[in-house]
Design a protein around this motif. Structure first.
Motif, short mmCIF file in Angstrom:
data_model
loop_
_atom_site.label_atom_id
_atom_site.label_comp_id
_atom_site.label_asym_id
_atom_site.label_seq_id
_atom_site.Cartn_x
_atom_site.Cartn_y
_atom_site.Cartn_z
N LYS A 109 11.76 1.41 4.96
CA LYS A 109 10.86 1.94 5.41
C LYS A 109 9.61 1.80 5.32
CE LYS A 109 10.24 6.07 7.57
NZ LYS A 109 8.77 6.84 7.02
N LEU A 110 8.66 0.96 6.21
CA LEU A 110 7.50 0.87 6.63
C LEU A 110 6.61 1.93 6.89
CD1 LEU A 110 7.17 -3.02 7.80
CD2 LEU A 110 7.06 -2.44 5.91
N THR A 111 5.70 2.47 5.95
CA THR A 111 4.47 3.69 6.41
C THR A 111 4.09 3.87 7.07
OG1 THR A 111 5.51 4.57 4.31
CG2 THR A 111 3.64 5.25 5.15
N GLY A 112 3.44 3.98 7.89
CA GLY A 112 2.47 3.74 8.65
C GLY A 112 1.60 4.71 9.19
N LEU A 113 -0.08 4.44 9.08
CA LEU A 113 -0.96 4.85 8.70
C LEU A 113 -1.24 4.99 10.31
CD1 LEU A 113 -2.03 3.03 4.98
CD2 LEU A 113 -0.73 5.64 5.33
N ILE A 116 3.06 0.37 4.98
CA ILE A 116 2.87 -0.12 4.22
C ILE A 116 4.01 -0.24 3.17
CG2 ILE A 116 2.74 1.01 1.28
CD1 ILE A 116 0.14 2.69 2.62
N PRO A 120 6.27 0.39 0.25
CA PRO A 120 6.65 0.68 -0.81
C PRO A 120 7.13 0.61 -2.04
CG PRO A 120 8.06 1.93 0.29
CD PRO A 120 7.73 0.35 0.82
N ASN A 125 2.17 -0.94 -3.80
CA ASN A 125 2.36 -1.24 -2.59
C ASN A 125 2.16 -1.85 -1.98
OD1 ASN A 125 3.78 1.37 -2.46
ND2 ASN A 125 2.19 3.06 -2.65
N LYS A 155 0.83 -3.93 1.64
CA LYS A 155 0.55 -3.64 2.95
C LYS A 155 0.89 -5.11 3.98
CE LYS A 155 -2.66 -1.64 0.94
NZ LYS A 155 -3.49 -1.41 -0.53
#
Lengths: 160, 322
Positions: free
Chosen positions: B214-218, B228, B230, B236, B238
Motif C-alpha cells: 500500500k502506498l501512503t499518500g501525503l 510513499i 515503505p 521509503n 517516493k
C-alpha cells in the motif's frame, strides 16, 4: 519541539505522538499540543470565515474554532460518523479544534526513526508535514501543527 | 509527418499512443538533433516495434500470470514465484535479447536486497560493451548481474546494503550535446508505462521494486505523486506516476491499476512507476536523437527511433519534480 514529552535514550529522544486517521492514512501530532479529544458535536458555522474553517464550538464556555482538516489537506469530504472526533490542540498560541475521522492511539517514536518530509512538489504544499515514520507496518505522517495554517490564517482566527 | 500519423492504421493497445507520442516528441519545435540525419518513423520501423512487442509479449504474459511477486510474508515461502525481467544475454545482439525468468522463492525484501546492490553497483561501473568479457571482479559488474539473473535467489544470501551516498550533483551536458554518460556506448533499461516506452540509463538505475504494498499518500502533494512505498531496499521510496509526469495530456486514470513496478533512481529517493520492465539494451550515442533544449521537457534526454522509446534524463527529472 521544546515542549515535547521526551525520554532521553542517549542522544536519541523518544517523543509521544497522538495518532489519528484521515482518509485511510494515519497521522501523528505531538502529544504535548493535544489538550483533549471530543466526540463530534454540532459546529456553528461562521459567515465570512475562510473555507478551511468549519465553524465554532462551545467548549465549557470557551469558543473554539474548528478546522476542516480534510479540506486543508486536499482530501475528499466525508460524512461524520460515530468515530469522528474533534481534537483540541494548541499551536501558535491558539487553541483550535481539528476534525478527524478517528483517533487511534499514542505512540512512542525515537527521533532517529523520523524521516524528513518528502522533497517533491513545491515546498508550500507540504509545509505542515514534519516527516514520516514507519510504525507497525505502516507509515505515520507526522504533522507540524504550527504550519497547518499560515501566519495570516492564524491571525484571522483571532477575529472569529 | 502529422498527416502520415493520421494515415497510419489504428494500433492495438498502447502502441498507437506510443507512436503518436514519440511522433510529437520528434517533431517538437524545441527539439534539436545532434544526429547526422533524422530517420523518419517509417512503416518498417513500426513493424520493428511490433516485432519487439511480440518478442517480449511472452515475458509480459509470464509477468502477469505469475503469482503476486513475494508480496506478503505469507508468500515468502512460496518457492514457485517467478519474476521475468528483461535481461540481456551477454554475447547476443540487442535484437536477440531474451527474457530471463528469475526464481523468486524469497521474500520481496530478499529480492529487493538482491536487486539493489547489483544495480547500485552498476551505477559505479563504466558501461560495459558487448564484446568485453567480465574480469574477475571484486564487486559485481553489469555482466555479473546479468549472469546472476539466472541463479536461484533462494540460495542468494542477502548482502549488506552499500552505504548510501550523497545525492550526486547534476551532471552537465558536454559540448557535443550529449550527457556525460553518453560519450560512448551505454546501456539502458526499457520499461513501459501507459503504452509509452521509456529508457533509463543503467548508470542511473537504483533498483526495481514490485508495487505490491500500500502506498501512503501525503496531503498537499502534486497529482503525479502517488505516495510513499515503505520499507524498500532504499528506505521509503517516493513513487511518481510516470505517465502523469511525462504525458499528462494523454493520461488515463484507469491506467493506474496496470502499474506493477517502481524503478528507483540511484542517488534519489524517488522512483518511477511502470507497467512492465522490458529489457536492457546497449545504445550508441549516434542512435539517440538528443534534445538540445530541455526546458519544456527536462526529463527527456532524447528519443531512440530504432526502439521507439524516449530516453530519460534522471537529473532533468529531478528538476522537474522539485
Amino acid at each position: 519541539m521544546a515542549n515535547s514529552v521526551q525520554t532521553r535514550t542517549g542522544d536519541d529522544p523518544v517523543i509521544q505522538w497522538v495518532t489519528f486517521r484521515l482518509a485511510g492514512e494515519t497521522y501523528g501530532i505531538n502529544v504535548m499540543q493535544v489538550q483533549e479529544v471530543l466526540r463530534f458535536t454540532e459546529i456553528a458555522p461562521v459567515p465570512g470565515s475562510s473555507h478551511h474553517v468549519l465553524g465554532i464550538i462551545n467548549l465549557r464556555g470557551r469558543v473554539v474554532t474548528v478546522i476542516d482538516t480534510r479540506l486543508r489537506f486536499g482530501l475528499p469530504q466525508e460524512e461524520t460518523n460515530d468515530n469522528t472526533r474533534i481534537v483540541i490542540i494548541e499551536a501558535s498560541s491558539h487553541v483550535v479544534g481539528i476534525l478527524v475521522d478517528s483517533v487511534a492511539e499514542v505512540v512512542y517514536l525515537r527521533q532517529s526513526e523520523i524521516e524528513t518530509s518528502p522533497n517533491v512538489g513545491n515546498d508550500e504544499s507540504a509545509r505542515y508535514i514534519q516527516g514520516v515514520c514507519h510504525k507497525d507496518d505502516e507509515l505515520l505522517i507526522l504533522i507540524e501543527l504550527e504550519k497547518l495554517l499560515t501566519d495570516e490564517e492564524w491571525s484571522e482566527l483571532d477575529s472569529l | 509527418m502529422k498527416d502520415e500519423k493520421h494515415e497510419t492504421a489504428p494500433h492495438p493497445d498502447g502502441e498507437g499512443a506510443l507512436i503518436e507520442y514519440l511522433d510529437d516528441l520528434l517533431h517538437d519545435p524545441a527539439a534539436g538533433s545532434s544526429a547526422p540525419a533524422e530517420k523518419p518513423v517509417s512503416a518498417s520501423d513500426k513493424n520493428k516495434l511490433t516485432d519487439n512487442v511480440h518478442v517480449f509479449d511472452a515475458g509480459r504474459k509470464a509477468l502477469r500470470s505469475a503469482p503476486a511477486v513475494a508480496g506478503s510474508e505469507s508468500e515468502a515461502g512460496n518457492a514457485g514465484n517467478k519474476m521475468p525481467i528483461g535481461a540481456r544475454a551477454g554475447s547476443k545482439s540487442n535484437r536477440d535479447i531474451k527474457v530471463a525468468t528469475i526464481d523468486l522463492s524469497g521474500s520481496g525484501l530478499q529480492r529487493a536486497s538482491w536487486l539493489s546492490p547489483s544495480l547500485l553497483t552498476a551505477a559505479h561501473q563504466p558501461s560495459s560493451s558487448e564484446s568485453k568479457k567480465p574480469e574477475p571482479p571484486k564487486t559485481p559488474s553489469v555482466e555479473a548481474r546479468q549472469t546472476d539473473a539466472t541463479t536461484d535467489l533462494a540460495q542468494h544470501t542477502p548482502q549488506p546494503e552499500p552505504q548510501a551516498e550523497a545525492i550526486p550533483q547534476s551532471q552537465p551536458w558536454c559540448e557535443n550535446g550529449r550527457p556525460v554518460w553518453a560519450q560512448k556506448a551505454f546501456e539502458c533499461l526499457i520499461f513501459k508505462v501507459n503504452g509509452l516506452k521509456l529508457a533509463v540509463p543503467l548508470i542511473s538505475l537504483g533498483s526495481i521494486q514490485p508495487l505490491n504494498k500500500k502506498l501512503t499518500g501525503l496531503p498537499g502533494q502534486p497529482d503525479w505523486f502517488m505516495g510513499i512505498l515503505p520499507d524498500t531496499a532504499q528506505g521509503n521510496l517516493k513513487v511518481l506516476n510516470t505517465a502523469l509526469c511525462v504525458m499528462p495530456e494523454r493520461y488515463q486514470a484507469d491506467s493506474r491499476s496496470a502499474l506493477q513496478y517502481v524503478i528507483s533512481i540511484h542517488g534519489f529517493a524517488w522512483g518511477l512507476a511502470c507497467d512492465t520492465v522490458e529489457k536492457s539494451i546497449t545504445l550508441q550515442p549516434e542512435q539517440v536523437k538528443w534534445r538540445t533544449q530541455r526546458s519544456k521537457r527536462p526529463w527527456l534526454a532524447g528519443t531512440v527511433v530504432e526502439y521507439m522509446c524516449s530516453l530519460v534524463d534522471t537529473d532533468g527529472f529531478q528538476q522537474f519534480i522539485i
